[in-house]
Design a protein around this motif. Structure first.
Motif, PDB file in Angstrom:
ATOM      1  N   UNK A 156       0.884  -1.164   0.000  1.00 53.71           N
ATOM      2  CA  UNK A 156       0.000   0.000   0.000  1.00 53.71           C
ATOM      3  C   UNK A 156       0.920   1.211   0.000  1.00 53.71           C
ATOM      4  N   UNK A 157       0.877   1.971  -1.065  1.00 58.14           N
ATOM      5  CA  UNK A 157       1.765   3.121  -1.234  1.00 58.14           C
ATOM      6  C   UNK A 157       0.950   4.404  -1.268  1.00 58.14           C
ATOM      7  N   UNK A 158       1.473   5.435  -0.615  1.00 58.74           N
ATOM      8  CA  UNK A 158       0.864   6.766  -0.651  1.00 58.74           C
ATOM      9  C   UNK A 158       1.986   7.754  -0.953  1.00 58.74           C
ATOM     10  N   UNK A 159       1.812   8.540  -2.010  1.00 60.28           N
ATOM     11  CA  UNK A 159       2.857   9.452  -2.455  1.00 60.28           C
ATOM     12  C   UNK A 159       2.238  10.549  -3.300  1.00 60.28           C
ATOM     13  N   UNK A 160       3.030  11.579  -3.551  1.00 62.52           N
ATOM     14  CA  UNK A 160       2.600  12.653  -4.455  1.00 62.52           C
ATOM     15  C   UNK A 160       3.405  12.610  -5.750  1.00 62.52           C
ATOM     16  N   UNK A 161       4.726  12.590  -5.607  1.00 61.32           N
ATOM     17  CA  UNK A 161       5.600  12.634  -6.774  1.00 61.32           C
ATOM     18  C   UNK A 161       6.142  11.245  -7.073  1.00 61.32           C
ATOM     19  N   UNK A 162       6.218  10.937  -8.341  1.00 64.41           N
ATOM     20  CA  UNK A 162       6.731   9.643  -8.760  1.00 64.41           C
ATOM     21  C   UNK A 162       7.241   9.732 -10.193  1.00 64.41           C
ATOM     22  N   UNK A 163       7.937   8.691 -10.585  1.00 62.31           N
ATOM     23  CA  UNK A 163       8.282   8.494 -11.990  1.00 62.31           C
ATOM     24  C   UNK A 163       7.944   7.058 -12.315  1.00 62.31           C
ATOM     25  N   UNK A 164       7.517   6.828 -13.523  1.00 59.55           N
ATOM     26  CA  UNK A 164       7.192   5.497 -14.003  1.00 59.55           C
ATOM     27  C   UNK A 164       8.097   5.261 -15.205  1.00 59.55           C
ATOM     28  N   UNK A 165       9.081   4.393 -15.044  1.00 61.06           N
ATOM     29  CA  UNK A 165      10.102   4.216 -16.085  1.00 61.06           C
ATOM     30  C   UNK A 165      10.390   2.746 -16.352  1.00 61.06           C
ATOM     31  N   UNK A 166      10.860   2.475 -17.547  1.00 60.42           N
ATOM     32  CA  UNK A 166      11.288   1.125 -17.922  1.00 60.42           C
ATOM     33  C   UNK A 166      12.798   1.018 -17.749  1.00 60.42           C
ATOM     34  N   UNK A 167      13.245  -0.125 -17.234  1.00 57.99           N
ATOM     35  CA  UNK A 167      14.677  -0.382 -17.062  1.00 57.99           C
ATOM     36  C   UNK A 167      15.277  -0.655 -18.437  1.00 57.99           C
ATOM     37  N   UNK A 168      16.391   0.010 -18.733  1.00 54.74           N
ATOM     38  CA  UNK A 168      17.097  -0.152 -20.005  1.00 54.74           C
ATOM     39  C   UNK A 168      18.487  -0.712 -19.740  1.00 54.74           C
TER      40      UNK A 168
END
Length: 113
Positions: free
Chosen positions: A8-20
């Motif tokens: 269960x995560x609560x946050x405001x800022x994030x990034x959603x990225x693929x590992x390269x």
């Protein structure tokens, strides 16, 4: 019955990225605003997308989600990469994470007594 872990995560800022891969090393890139921050990097299932994450944003700007996990989460300090005048963030991750989508959130500060 199979064991299952859900975060269960609560946050405001994030990034959603693929590992390269960069020279055979798995790496994840971020915006420059993340440089110097300690971040939790969490691989997510294919059912989790940035659009799905945004659909959980509340009026106060926070996002609360529950995602399944195998418990494999790492904490990394985001380091600068590229030109000094305009760097981006980067962090090396586990070899087996190559090609996976990951959620990046700032590591919470725990207060100990």
């Amino acid at each position: 019955m199979q064991n299952e872990i859900t975060l269960k995560l609560k946050f405001k800022n994030y990034e959603f990225r693929r590992v390269k891969y960069m020279g055979g090393n798995p790496i994840i890139y971020t915006k420059k605003e993340w440089i110097g921050k300690k971040a939790l990097i969490i691989p997510v299932p294919l059912t989790v997308t940035d659009r799905w994450i945004e659909s959980h944003r509340k009026e106060d700007g926070t996002i609360t989600i529950n995602i399944p996990t195998d418990g494999d989460i790492i904490t990394k300090k985001i380091m600068p990469h590229g030109r000094k005048e305009n760097p981006i963030g980067r962090a090396y991750v586990k070899q087996e994470w190559g090609g996976l989508d990951c959620l990046i959130i700032e590591k919470p500060q725990f207060i100990t007594g």
